[in-house]
Write an enzyme that holds these catalytic residues in place. Sequence first.
Site, PDB file in Angstrom:
ATOM      1  N   THR A  97     -30.515  17.954   0.323  1.00 47.35           N
ATOM      2  CA  THR A  97     -30.289  17.290   1.607  1.00 47.35           C
ATOM      3  C   THR A  97     -28.819  16.896   1.732  1.00 47.35           C
ATOM      4  O   THR A  97     -28.121  17.324   2.660  1.00 47.35           O
ATOM      5  CB  THR A  97     -31.187  16.036   1.701  1.00 47.35           C
ATOM      6  OG1 THR A  97     -32.499  16.377   1.242  1.00 47.35           O
ATOM      7  CG2 THR A  97     -31.257  15.511   3.122  1.00 47.35           C
ATOM      8  N   HIS A 126     -39.681   8.066  -2.135  1.00 43.47           N
ATOM      9  CA  HIS A 126     -38.339   7.672  -1.713  1.00 43.47           C
ATOM     10  C   HIS A 126     -37.520   7.101  -2.872  1.00 43.47           C
ATOM     11  O   HIS A 126     -36.832   6.087  -2.699  1.00 43.47           O
ATOM     12  CB  HIS A 126     -38.420   6.611  -0.607  1.00 43.47           C
ATOM     13  CG  HIS A 126     -39.103   7.070   0.637  1.00 43.47           C
ATOM     14  ND1 HIS A 126     -39.650   6.206   1.565  1.00 43.47           N
ATOM     15  CD2 HIS A 126     -39.330   8.317   1.115  1.00 43.47           C
ATOM     16  CE1 HIS A 126     -40.182   6.899   2.561  1.00 43.47           C
ATOM     17  NE2 HIS A 126     -40.008   8.177   2.306  1.00 43.47           N
ATOM     18  N   GLU A 137     -27.289  25.611  -6.763  1.00 42.66           N
ATOM     19  CA  GLU A 137     -28.632  25.103  -6.492  1.00 42.66           C
ATOM     20  C   GLU A 137     -29.640  25.780  -7.439  1.00 42.66           C
ATOM     21  O   GLU A 137     -29.679  27.011  -7.526  1.00 42.66           O
ATOM     22  CB  GLU A 137     -29.013  25.370  -5.022  1.00 42.66           C
ATOM     23  CG  GLU A 137     -30.481  25.192  -4.678  1.00 42.66           C
ATOM     24  CD  GLU A 137     -31.069  23.821  -5.067  1.00 42.66           C
ATOM     25  OE1 GLU A 137     -30.401  22.793  -4.835  1.00 42.66           O
ATOM     26  OE2 GLU A 137     -32.195  23.803  -5.620  1.00 42.66           O
ATOM     27  N   ASN A 170     -40.312  17.540   2.994  1.00 46.00           N
ATOM     28  CA  ASN A 170     -40.738  16.199   3.406  1.00 46.00           C
ATOM     29  C   ASN A 170     -41.612  16.249   4.660  1.00 46.00           C
ATOM     30  O   ASN A 170     -41.868  17.320   5.216  1.00 46.00           O
ATOM     31  CB  ASN A 170     -39.533  15.249   3.529  1.00 46.00           C
ATOM     32  CG  ASN A 170     -38.615  15.611   4.673  1.00 46.00           C
ATOM     33  OD1 ASN A 170     -39.013  16.260   5.632  1.00 46.00           O
ATOM     34  ND2 ASN A 170     -37.368  15.196   4.572  1.00 46.00           N
TER      35      ASN A 170
HETATM   36  C1  LIG Z   1     -43.480  15.089  -0.026  1.00 51.02           C
HETATM   37  C2  LIG Z   1     -42.321  14.293   0.475  1.00 51.02           C
HETATM   38  C3  LIG Z   1     -42.330  13.804   1.759  1.00 51.02           C
HETATM   39  C4  LIG Z   1     -41.255  13.056   2.235  1.00 51.02           C
HETATM   40  N1  LIG Z   1     -41.267  12.692   3.544  1.00 51.02           N
HETATM   41  C5  LIG Z   1     -40.193  12.082   4.074  1.00 51.02           C
HETATM   42  C6  LIG Z   1     -40.139  11.845   5.461  1.00 51.02           C
HETATM   43  O1  LIG Z   1     -41.057  12.189   6.205  1.00 51.02           O
HETATM   44  N2  LIG Z   1     -39.041  11.226   5.958  1.00 51.02           N
HETATM   45  C7  LIG Z   1     -38.013  10.827   5.156  1.00 51.02           C
HETATM   46  O2  LIG Z   1     -37.093  10.205   5.669  1.00 51.02           O
HETATM   47  N3  LIG Z   1     -38.027  11.084   3.825  1.00 51.02           N
HETATM   48  C8  LIG Z   1     -39.070  11.739   3.281  1.00 51.02           C
HETATM   49  N4  LIG Z   1     -39.064  12.070   1.950  1.00 51.02           N
HETATM   50  C9  LIG Z   1     -37.882  11.718   1.142  1.00 51.02           C
HETATM   51  C10 LIG Z   1     -36.589  12.485   1.488  1.00 51.02           C
HETATM   52  O3  LIG Z   1     -36.873  13.800   1.879  1.00 51.02           O
HETATM   53  C11 LIG Z   1     -35.645  12.459   0.271  1.00 51.02           C
HETATM   54  O4  LIG Z   1     -35.393  11.106  -0.065  1.00 51.02           O
HETATM   55  C12 LIG Z   1     -34.293  13.136   0.527  1.00 51.02           C
HETATM   56  O5  LIG Z   1     -34.482  14.422   1.043  1.00 51.02           O
HETATM   57  C13 LIG Z   1     -33.510  13.203  -0.797  1.00 51.02           C
HETATM   58  O6  LIG Z   1     -32.268  13.828  -0.600  1.00 51.02           O
HETATM   59  P1  LIG Z   1     -31.234  14.000  -1.813  1.00 51.02           P
HETATM   60  O7  LIG Z   1     -30.058  14.702  -1.269  1.00 51.02           O
HETATM   61  O8  LIG Z   1     -31.042  12.691  -2.454  1.00 51.02           O
HETATM   62  O9  LIG Z   1     -31.984  14.902  -2.883  1.00 51.02           O
HETATM   63  P2  LIG Z   1     -32.611  16.366  -2.733  1.00 51.02           P
HETATM   64  O10 LIG Z   1     -32.750  16.733  -1.314  1.00 51.02           O
HETATM   65  O11 LIG Z   1     -33.843  16.362  -3.554  1.00 51.02           O
HETATM   66  O12 LIG Z   1     -31.517  17.323  -3.352  1.00 51.02           O
HETATM   67  C14 LIG Z   1     -31.303  17.507  -4.737  1.00 51.02           C
HETATM   68  C15 LIG Z   1     -31.031  18.987  -4.967  1.00 51.02           C
HETATM   69  O13 LIG Z   1     -30.451  19.163  -6.253  1.00 51.02           O
HETATM   70  C16 LIG Z   1     -31.036  20.293  -6.865  1.00 51.02           C
HETATM   71  N5  LIG Z   1     -30.881  20.150  -8.319  1.00 51.02           N
HETATM   72  C17 LIG Z   1     -31.382  19.174  -9.107  1.00 51.02           C
HETATM   73  N6  LIG Z   1     -31.010  19.373 -10.398  1.00 51.02           N
HETATM   74  C18 LIG Z   1     -30.257  20.492 -10.406  1.00 51.02           C
HETATM   75  C19 LIG Z   1     -29.582  21.219 -11.437  1.00 51.02           C
HETATM   76  N7  LIG Z   1     -29.610  20.824 -12.723  1.00 51.02           N
HETATM   77  N8  LIG Z   1     -28.906  22.344 -11.087  1.00 51.02           N
HETATM   78  C20 LIG Z   1     -28.841  22.755  -9.801  1.00 51.02           C
HETATM   79  N9  LIG Z   1     -29.478  22.117  -8.796  1.00 51.02           N
HETATM   80  C21 LIG Z   1     -30.165  20.996  -9.094  1.00 51.02           C
HETATM   81  C22 LIG Z   1     -32.482  20.241  -6.384  1.00 51.02           C
HETATM   82  O14 LIG Z   1     -33.142  21.478  -6.553  1.00 51.02           O
HETATM   83  C23 LIG Z   1     -32.302  19.831  -4.937  1.00 51.02           C
HETATM   84  O15 LIG Z   1     -32.107  20.937  -4.105  1.00 51.02           O
HETATM   85  C24 LIG Z   1     -40.142  12.776   1.402  1.00 51.02           C
HETATM   86  C25 LIG Z   1     -40.139  13.247   0.102  1.00 51.02           C
HETATM   87  C26 LIG Z   1     -41.209  14.009  -0.368  1.00 51.02           C
HETATM   88  C27 LIG Z   1     -41.177  14.528  -1.766  1.00 51.02           C
END
Ligand SMILES: Cc1cc2nc3c(=O)[nH]c(=O)nc-3n(C[C@H](O)[C@H](O)[C@H](O)COP(=O)(O)OP(=O)(O)OC[C@H]3O[C@@H](n4cnc5c(N)ncnc54)[C@H](O)[C@@H]3O)c2cc1C
Length: 641
Positions: A12, A525, A33, A91
């Site tokens: 994200t 979350h 990724e 999500n």
């Molecule tokens: C089922 C579900 C439903 C949800 N519903 C909602 C909702 O309706 N509304 C809302 O606001 N939030 C929702 N959330 C939460 C929200 O989507 C997340 O909090 C947010 O997307 C997290 O973003 P991020 O950038 O922190 O992490 P992420 O989007 O998880 O990004 C991390 C990225 O890093 C990559 N990565 C990790 N380790 C490595 C590595 N060693 N090497 C290379 N790549 C790696 C992963 O594959 C991933 O692509 C939901 C979550 C889930 C699981």
Amino acid sequence: MSFNYIIVGGGTAGMVVATRLSKDPNVTVLVLEAGADKSSDPAVLTPGLFSTQIGKPEYDWMFRSTRQAHLNDRIIAQPRGKQLGGTSAMNIMVIMHPTRANLDAWGALGNEGWSFDELAPYYRKMSTVTPPGPNARDVVQVDKWHDPVLDGDSGPLRIGWGNDYPESLHGAWVKTFDHLLGRGMTGDPRNGEAVGGFQNMESVSPDTRCRSYAANAYYGPEERARPNLTVMTDTLVVRIATKQTPSGIVAIGVHVRMPDGEEQYFDAIDEVVLCAGTIQSPQILELSGIGGRALLEQHSIPVMVDNPNVGENLQDHPIVGQIFEVKEGVRSLDLLKDPGYAETAMEEFSKQGTGILSQGPVTSAYTPFVDKDGVMPEAEVKALFDEYLGSKRNTAHDATDHELQLLRNSMEKPGSNQVQYHLLPASLPVQDPNGISPVFDQPQVAVMAILSHPFGRGHVHISSSSITDPPMLDPRYLVHPLDMEILARSVQFTERIRYPDFPHADVSLDRAKEIVRQVAFSCYHPAGTCGMRPREARGVVDARLVVHGTTNLRVVDASVFPLMPSGNIQATVYAVAERAADFIKEALAERRRASAAGGGDNGSTDSAGGSTVGSVDEDGSGGTSVHGDSSMDGKGSNASA
Ligand SMILES: Cc1cc2nc3c(=O)[nH]c(=O)nc-3n(C[C@H](O)[C@H](O)[C@H](O)COP(=O)(O)OP(=O)(O)OC[C@H]3O[C@@H](n4cnc5c(N)ncnc54)[C@H](O)[C@@H]3O)c2cc1C
């Protein structure tokens, strides 16, 4: 191979940063990724199929917690998107904004330049909001609270409402809250203060009726064609390479495991930006020698920065879903279990973009503190705080007194929401490692109470020196007794939502607590494990998101949130990532200015007070002018294009 910026994790936040930085043709950006690009996969794109990815390793990292002492020793599933777009790809598409007091508390924790008003422009910058259609106007009465002034009008993420809300569920939900709280919504929930029942916005494109998310909204055809942006999928980052310099630890590159298993290394010229999410950003920091000395030495990892705060301060929203069977004719996603119904629904969705599959499923409410009798009187809330933060103060929760006081102050601000509810027209689509979710024959709906402002803190740390071993995840749900007191009372209120008019049997507080222990799980979350705070106040990154002790390594994802925002957190992840991209561009502009002024050394100071290696000019790839789109002032109150 070398790149100006290496982004670890194309999730994200990662895709926001990559897209914004690569708009400057004079810099090169590499995204690494671990998952695949599934941006044409119907399971990702079809809003109503959101739950089909959970528990499948081709989409989901499928993390598991340790046994949770306050939840009857249960293990709690923690799905995370393992694909381009990360968790935004799986999500439930709900868009919610936190309270004003919530984000103001981020600043009060020692983060200069962070407040509700300073982040507000970035919620607009990330999105384009399409006004509600006739169904959203008539059935869920969005016009009664929607304030178009708060809408983004040119950002990448498409946001709007569905066009098929049934009166028997979504319409009835909104009316129920109007009745229970004695009034309609008190304003637009994005203003940081409103309470009431409302149809939340969703990250679904109103044009295609498909999920809008980081890997299609931010990485569309134009971005995919950029010669200076390289996105490598199925590529696992193993660790970040660093070196010691007089001005601190400098990130110089990234070690990866390629799809064929080969190890490779990429040089970082300017910055490494860690966007691997709340569970894996601290994992990668620790594997790279940035973490608590004792833990790193236990796993024979050379210590580059001794900071035991890495992986601590984990916060999450516990959620209690209670499932109810619905009357015949009331529409539940459970009907899709019937192959004939599913086929017809899929046909309707693909031909007309309408029907049960065409929109995010849930509807929402923000309320003040509530219990079996309705809204709790202020004196009762105060007594609860006094008791559990005073005489019954518990020290096992791990938050500092200052933080608890700030949290209390922000929660006692009159008018803002304290508890969140969702109506999910389905049985709970969670991976339940304990197998305790009841299974009914009839279609169901779930009414879910969510603890918005948890007091307890958990942690996540490496379990070995290998990237392929999942970290040890211990959210310590409800370790703070006040969390249980608030959540159990919210569960009591669920009975009122269910029977707003009929005489109903009250659920006793003891019974409500037992329900919490038996069925609470994660709202998915997790946040806070690389918290933005001064280092001496348990921080991992500073207010410009630079890792303490380093000069050019930033963390940008939900792990930097110092305090959990209320509501679903993706909107805040996008907004923080947009702001971080401006920080990074500003640091580059500063280096270019220094270089033009004849500084030209390899350690020009960035606006975070750190210094960075190299520059675009030294790489021979760019001129000395400041980007056209880097317009942030030092406080960052204006979002740049
Ligand atoms: C089922 C579900 C439903 C949800 N519903 C909602 C909702 O309706 N509304 C809302 O606001 N939030 C929702 N959330 C939460 C929200 O989507 C997340 O909090 C947010 O997307 C997290 O973003 P991020 O950038 O922190 O992490 P992420 O989007 O998880 O990004 C991390 C990225 O890093 C990559 N990565 C990790 N380790 C490595 C590595 N060693 N090497 C290379 N790549 C790696 C992963 O594959 C991933 O692509 C939901 C979550 C889930 C699981």
